[in-house]
Design a protein around this motif. Sequence first.
Motif, short mmCIF file in Angstrom:
data_model
loop_
_atom_site.label_atom_id
_atom_site.label_comp_id
_atom_site.label_asym_id
_atom_site.label_seq_id
_atom_site.Cartn_x
_atom_site.Cartn_y
_atom_site.Cartn_z
N GLY A 116 30.82 35.22 40.99
CA GLY A 116 32.35 35.09 42.00
C GLY A 116 33.52 36.34 42.10
N GLY A 117 33.16 37.15 41.12
CA GLY A 117 33.80 37.96 41.28
C GLY A 117 33.41 39.49 42.61
N MET A 118 32.01 39.14 43.25
CA MET A 118 31.39 40.30 43.84
C MET A 118 31.71 39.25 45.13
SD MET A 118 27.79 41.10 41.94
CE MET A 118 27.70 41.97 43.51
N ALA A 147 46.88 38.15 50.39
CA ALA A 147 46.14 37.81 48.90
C ALA A 147 46.69 36.36 48.45
CB ALA A 147 45.67 39.35 48.05
N ASP A 148 46.17 35.22 48.63
CA ASP A 148 46.53 34.23 48.80
C ASP A 148 46.17 33.81 46.76
OD1 ASP A 148 47.58 31.24 48.25
OD2 ASP A 148 46.93 31.12 50.02
N GLU A 149 46.28 34.13 45.96
CA GLU A 149 45.22 33.42 44.63
C GLU A 149 43.94 34.41 44.79
OE1 GLU A 149 46.90 32.13 42.39
OE2 GLU A 149 48.84 30.65 42.72
N PRO A 150 44.23 35.84 44.48
CA PRO A 150 43.21 36.27 45.18
C PRO A 150 42.00 36.55 44.07
CG PRO A 150 44.32 37.80 45.24
CD PRO A 150 45.01 36.53 44.97
N THR A 151 42.38 35.66 42.95
CA THR A 151 41.50 35.79 41.66
C THR A 151 41.63 34.26 40.65
OG1 THR A 151 43.78 36.33 40.06
CG2 THR A 151 42.88 37.97 41.04
N VAL A 207 39.80 37.49 32.86
CA VAL A 207 40.53 38.04 32.99
C VAL A 207 39.99 39.53 33.26
CG1 VAL A 207 42.28 39.54 31.27
CG2 VAL A 207 41.60 36.28 31.59
N THR A 208 38.36 39.65 33.07
CA THR A 208 38.36 42.01 33.08
C THR A 208 38.28 41.64 35.04
OG1 THR A 208 36.34 41.65 30.91
CG2 THR A 208 36.56 42.95 32.71
N ILE A 209 37.77 40.35 35.57
CA ILE A 209 36.97 41.02 37.23
C ILE A 209 38.51 40.58 37.45
CG2 ILE A 209 36.19 39.68 38.87
CD1 ILE A 209 33.71 40.92 36.58
#
Length: 337
Positions: A161-163, A182-186, A191-193
């Motif tokens: 997912g992070g990649m 950036a719409d809710e990019p995380t 937490v780390t990613i």
Amino acid sequence: MPLEFPGREDPLLDVRDLFISFGDNAAVRGLDFTIRRGETLALVGESGCGKSATALSLLRLLPPAGRVAGGSIRFEDRDILRLPENEMRRLRGGAISMVFQEPMTSLNPVLPIGRQITEAIRSHERVSARAARARAIELLNLVRIPGAHRRIDDYPHTLSGGMRQRVMIAMAVACRPRLLIADEPTTALDVTIQAQVLELLDRLRQDLSMGLLLITHDLGLVADWADRVVVMYAGRKCEEAPVETLLRAPLHPYTRGLMACSPKLASDLHFRQGRLPEIGGSVASAADVAGCLFAPRCASARDACHAVRPDAKPAGSRDHLLACPVHAPADYAIACC
């Protein structure tokens, strides 16, 4: 009203009195904000408050049921709402780009990531396929995809997912946009990613001198990354301030409630009590029209709060706007005049 900074350059993006409707329901009501080059503005609020609809309206990508019912959106002194569609297509992905919430639904599952990045490049720039591929590898290196020259031919489902989110960012900055949304990019990242993605966005903002609109529901997340914050509730702006001011002295009861609900920002007292507090009541219906929309959930609401809807006015200083006379400083009434 958006914040004004005398003597500073004209805003990159200037949104004034924006109204967005879905059928007969108003999703965004009279929203104002500005973004300047190199600045990160966080748009904060709970799900359904109109954040994503606002982002889509900036690119004229609202679904068929939605429409901009009023107001103006100016980008580099161009009226977004009046541009012909062919000019708008050149603007999307070029001068203005967007990182969507869920990369797995935004990336084409049947095309390698390199093909998708090169298509983004060649749709805006006249370069050869070989040059676009070389640029795509550079972009994957820029967003710190390990072994970019090998991973360029991978399909989205083979990436974490992070990649995948990094690939979306690489596509978004491929043409060096001047504004990145950036719409809710995380969302759905650990937490780390999350920290790595936000650090990447911040580094690209500085390297490319672009404006960044960061949309999130988490005030704790923006504490380390935003320059200014606009807090939205039920489609309206309830407070706006530089991030340090907002975190040090929040004025609106909704802003205070959001901060109390954030483990990062809440005091140790909440943890000693065993649980974080919650904001009571339900989110206002899109059909509500009278009074302050937060009044039914506000312990300090007065009779006037249910009858008169407050606009965001300066609260003590020109860089702090508040839509709540009950919780305003003593000079609020003077500042409103």
